[in-house]
Scaffold this active site. Sequence first.
Site, short mmCIF file in Angstrom:
data_model
loop_
_atom_site.label_atom_id
_atom_site.label_comp_id
_atom_site.label_asym_id
_atom_site.label_seq_id
_atom_site.Cartn_x
_atom_site.Cartn_y
_atom_site.Cartn_z
N PRO A 285 -10.94 -13.07 -12.29
CA PRO A 285 -10.45 -12.91 -10.91
C PRO A 285 -8.95 -13.17 -10.82
O PRO A 285 -8.45 -14.12 -11.43
CB PRO A 285 -11.22 -13.98 -10.14
CG PRO A 285 -11.48 -15.05 -11.15
CD PRO A 285 -11.66 -14.35 -12.47
N GLY A 286 -8.24 -12.33 -10.10
CA GLY A 286 -6.83 -12.57 -9.86
C GLY A 286 -6.62 -12.76 -8.37
O GLY A 286 -6.57 -13.88 -7.85
N ARG A 323 3.89 -3.93 -2.59
CA ARG A 323 2.57 -3.38 -2.26
C ARG A 323 2.54 -2.38 -1.10
O ARG A 323 1.93 -1.32 -1.22
CB ARG A 323 1.56 -4.50 -2.01
CG ARG A 323 1.45 -5.51 -3.16
CD ARG A 323 0.23 -6.41 -3.06
NE ARG A 323 -0.99 -5.65 -3.27
CZ ARG A 323 -1.75 -5.20 -2.32
NH1 ARG A 323 -1.46 -5.47 -1.06
NH2 ARG A 323 -2.80 -4.48 -2.59
N CYS A 355 17.46 0.71 0.61
CA CYS A 355 17.80 2.08 0.99
C CYS A 355 16.74 3.06 0.51
O CYS A 355 17.00 3.88 -0.38
CB CYS A 355 19.17 2.41 0.45
SG CYS A 355 20.38 1.26 1.08
#
Length: 431
Positions: A285-286, A323, A355
């Site tokens: 699991p992360g 993300r 940008c």
Amino acid sequence: MSKMITKKINDFFTYKNKILFVEDVSVIDISKRINTPFYIYSTASLRRRYTQLSKSLKNINHSLYFSVKSNSNLAVLRVLSLLGSGMDVVSGGEYLRAQKAGVPGDKIVFSGVGKTYDEIKLALSNGIRQFNVESIPEIKLINKIAANTGKKAPISIRVNPDVDAQTHEKIMTGKLENKFGIPINSALEVYRIASELNSIKIVGIDLHIGSQITDILPFETAFLKIANFIKKLREEGHFIDRVDIGGGLGISYSTKEKDPISIDKFSSMLDKTFNKMNLEIQLEPGRFISGNSGLLITSVVYLKEGTNKNFLIIDAGMNDLLRPAIYDAEHEILPVIEEKNNHNQIVADIVGPICESSDVFSKNTTLPKMTSGDFLAIYSAGAYGAVMSSEYNSRPLIPELIVNENLVSVVRSRPKIEDVIKRDQIPYWLR
Ligand code: LLP
């Protein structure tokens, strides 16, 4: 003395008298000392998520290997290693971090499609629980390096079960078109090849179908396929006593929603699927552990009001938290001082200073009218946040802090821009 008004987001993040606290530390107090943006983690949350998972698995023969790629800060790894967690690493760098955090080699599993000669050698010399291998050339290289060092390398073969994890296409790994694992239909042959190599010891099987999975069904489908395949392997005489089921448990990105998959249901499903097979079930699991344990604290640079649209420009950018830009992820954004100017609401896109048009954290959000210097907290930023950040636009990597009750420590400091620039050199022939 006036009474303290407390409003809990959860046990670790709370508004006290309308100010956001991480455990017993006021985010405003910290933001006065450390310039935004910065990441901040809660030790208690990391511990709770880890123990929640291990408790729900208590009736199953299991072991946990925290996926270092989700958050590789040494302090975070240390918190988990003190709880007895093993680590899942995908590079020599992550291996060395796990070791530095106090994790012994026999609690480190090494995953990844492209392990290099040096990385394999490092792990073999320092100790490794297993290599999760993904191709024949990799198995042959591991065999050769093990033979040179006089060791037997423990391997599990990562099998691709061809199951759609129903997650964002960029984080799905268990379909045949993905580069990961050995297709389940040809895996038997690969086990045969591996078993003939003298310096390889087959210890198990491995899979990982994707990340941020929000439905239990794809997991169940994949695990059933693997359980059947293990029976076939055993019939052929292969020794399989571990199944590494990877990571992938999804989390909520909003303070208003719970985890999408109940881990108790997940555990019973595991128990049922691998029932009486005499296997140790390994998990990697992360996000489940680190994701909801961290915030990204940022502040407003400008409110740019326009005729068509308003933009709230913050000092964190896509280089700090990638993300939203690459997976369309929506992290809830919380005010650090609750209800400030609440009577005066606006609709705005919350955007970073980079940008690029993809540097957007949230679209058409209704929020209290904010001004330069107001603080915001980006929720669920503990996984795949700091680890994926870059210096794009020549912005130094931002600091990471960790809280334990009323203690707060900087666990990665902000480099000076001069030091960042100093890493480049103008060659003599351009001087
Ligand atoms: N094991 C293996 C072999 C993996 O490839 C991964 C994640 C994990 C375990 C941990 O998965 P988790 O429990 O955290 O879902 N950057 C993306 C996520 C990429 C995941 C890569 N592999 C994101 O920000 O959503």
